[in-house]
Design an enzyme around this catalytic site. Structure first.
Site, PDB file in Angstrom:
ATOM      1  N   TYR A 160      53.927  43.833  35.328  1.00 45.94           N
ATOM      2  CA  TYR A 160      53.090  42.893  34.563  1.00 45.94           C
ATOM      3  C   TYR A 160      52.551  43.585  33.306  1.00 45.94           C
ATOM      4  CZ  TYR A 160      48.742  40.267  33.592  1.00 45.94           C
ATOM      5  OH  TYR A 160      47.703  39.591  32.992  1.00 45.94           O
ATOM      6  N   LYS A 164      53.436  42.923  29.250  1.00 43.99           N
ATOM      7  CA  LYS A 164      52.381  42.685  28.253  1.00 43.99           C
ATOM      8  C   LYS A 164      52.563  43.629  27.063  1.00 43.99           C
ATOM      9  CE  LYS A 164      49.704  39.437  30.055  1.00 43.99           C
ATOM     10  NZ  LYS A 164      49.714  38.098  29.440  1.00 43.99           N
ATOM     11  N   GLU A 202      43.710  34.915  43.460  1.00 46.10           N
ATOM     12  CA  GLU A 202      42.346  35.037  42.948  1.00 46.10           C
ATOM     13  C   GLU A 202      42.008  36.486  42.638  1.00 46.10           C
ATOM     14  OE1 GLU A 202      43.332  34.170  45.856  1.00 46.10           O
ATOM     15  OE2 GLU A 202      42.144  35.034  47.476  1.00 46.10           O
ATOM     16  N   LYS A 203      41.103  36.674  41.672  1.00 47.35           N
ATOM     17  CA  LYS A 203      40.629  38.008  41.310  1.00 47.35           C
ATOM     18  C   LYS A 203      39.456  38.386  42.206  1.00 47.35           C
ATOM     19  CE  LYS A 203      43.278  38.388  37.711  1.00 47.35           C
ATOM     20  NZ  LYS A 203      42.697  38.058  36.433  1.00 47.35           N
ATOM     21  N   LYS A 211      34.411  35.162  50.209  1.00 45.38           N
ATOM     22  CA  LYS A 211      34.180  35.829  51.505  1.00 45.38           C
ATOM     23  C   LYS A 211      32.704  35.790  51.874  1.00 45.38           C
ATOM     24  CE  LYS A 211      38.178  38.887  51.058  1.00 45.38           C
ATOM     25  NZ  LYS A 211      38.682  40.256  50.949  1.00 45.38           N
ATOM     26  N   GLN A 229      36.510  52.009  44.010  1.00 45.13           N
ATOM     27  CA  GLN A 229      37.239  51.832  42.759  1.00 45.13           C
ATOM     28  C   GLN A 229      36.337  51.075  41.772  1.00 45.13           C
ATOM     29  OE1 GLN A 229      37.928  50.465  45.723  1.00 45.13           O
ATOM     30  NE2 GLN A 229      39.136  48.596  45.611  1.00 45.13           N
ATOM     31  N   THR A 230      36.428  51.424  40.493  1.00 43.64           N
ATOM     32  CA  THR A 230      35.535  50.809  39.495  1.00 43.64           C
ATOM     33  C   THR A 230      36.299  49.847  38.600  1.00 43.64           C
ATOM     34  OG1 THR A 230      35.913  52.681  38.014  1.00 43.64           O
ATOM     35  CG2 THR A 230      33.917  52.743  39.390  1.00 43.64           C
TER      36      THR A 230
END
Ligand code: NAD
Length: 338
Positions: A160, A164, A202-203, A211, A229-230
């Site tokens: 992906y 781009k 979904e993100k 949830k 993770q950030t």
């Protein structure tokens, strides 16, 4: 009256953009494989069509009178999804073929129309992504590097991202060789109401809101990875503001349109739980994660546009949680009400 074509107008960002352009007084045509999912479009004309077919693009880029050209084309259509769609590898060929075909078709048909009409009137906006940035610069969750010029030597972590990057170069080539004015933004995790909230594409902000909305108070929710993770997340209104500012200015980019408010996923879970008024525990499970850290670097956008996003993450999550919780309640009242 100004005219705009929004490609991908049935999608999350495209649908919001149509609303903004209409509010600004534009005549707008939207095109997509599907209608917007959660509310009706306000576009003057909405075409259901596959932009990977050149004949569809050929007719979409002709304005209603069939004379002249659109003032602006916003190319947002892409095979898109959250980590569960992009990072598994299972959809790579489809993602690359579909998205590259759309971009090749749009540029090819705009060039042909420009040549026939002997002008270069149409400005084209292209939505690239933070997924173009090299994986090796995003290993440290506390200090990811996403400055625009750090993109080379290229090493995106997904096909992906490679598509781009290819398409950014494609748009810049058409600008260089055929003087088509292009404007390219690298979006960083856009979220907000009317975005996909279930189904696998979904993100993370929408997934976490879902949830949390579904969980019983005192219950638990599953999070992919250790949650350390950030990322940074940009509220949809600011994304649209950035796009409009970019196209109105004289700078082509590529430029980051993202938030600099970096958070861990665990911290975002805490914020959403706090908004919902629920105390929940998290269970960390295996899942596709993407890079270890990512944050927007807004030095360039501040310098070139004199603007950068500053909407607080918590405020965006408040709007998003409210909307997602309503969707959850509508679609499965028994799950929410016990
Ligand atoms: P989205 O999936 O909601 O919208 C994309 C739309 O493109 C969909 O409605 C889809 O049906 C349409 N589409 C795909 N293939 C098509 C085809 N062949 N013909 C016609 N329409 C087609 O995604 P979004 O979140 O609105 O993202 C819009 C753009 O921004 C995409 O190009 C995406 O890659 C880019 N982007 C988004 C984010 C984000 O966080 N949302 C981040 C980086 C980049």
């Amino acid at each position: 009256m100004k005219t705009a074509l929004v490609c991908g107008a049935g999608g999350f960002i495209g649908h919001h953009l149509v609303g903004r352009l209409k509010a600004e007084g534009y005549w707008v045509r939207g095109i997509d494989l599907k209608n917007p999912q959660f509310e009706a479009t306000v576009a003057d004309d909405f075409v259901i069509g596959d932009l990977s077919h050149v004949s569809i693009v050929q007719s979409a880029i002709c304005p209603p009178s069939n004379s002249g050209s659109f003032d602006e084309i916003y190319q947002l259509a892409a095979d898109m999804g959250g980590a569960g769609y992009i990072f598994t590898g299972e959809n790579d060929a489809t993602v690359m073929h579909n998205s590259a075909s759309i971009n090749l078709n749009v540029l090819d048909r705009v060039l042909a129309r420009n040549t026939a009409l002997k002008h270069n009137k149409t400005k084209i906006f292209y939505s690239s992504s933070a997924c173009v940035y090299p994986q090796h610069n995003q290993l440290d969750p506390n200090d990811p590097v996403c400055r625009e010029d750090s993109v080379y030597p290229a090493a995106p972590d997904s096909e992906y991202g490679w598509e781009k990057l290819f398409s950014e170069r494609l748009y810049l080539s058409y600008q260089r060789n055929f003087q088509i004015p292009v404007f390219i933004a690298r979006f960083h995790n856009i979220f907000g109401p009317l975005g996909t909230w279930c189904g696998g594409r979904e993100k993370s902000p929408a997934a976490i809101c879902r949830k949390v909305a579904l969980a019983e108070p005192g219950g638990e929710i599953e999070i992919w990875g250790d949650g350390e993770q950030t990322r940074s997340f940009l509220y949809i209104d600011e994304c649209i503001e950035g796009v409009r500012n970019l196209v109105a200015g004289g700078f082509s980019g590529p430029v980051n349109i993202g938030s600099e408010e970096m958070t861990t996923i665990n911290n975002m879970v805490d914020i959403v739980c706090n908004i919902a008024g629920k105390q929940l525990s998290t269970v960390h499970i295996e899942g596709p994660l993407g890079v270890r850290g990512r944050n927007s670097d807004n030095t360039m956008i501040r310098e070139k546009l004199g603007w950068s996003p500053d909407y607080p993450l918590r405020q965006g999550l408040e709007h998003t949680y409210k909307w997602v919780a309503e969707q959850v309640e509508k679609s499965m009242p028994e799950a929410v009400n016990g």
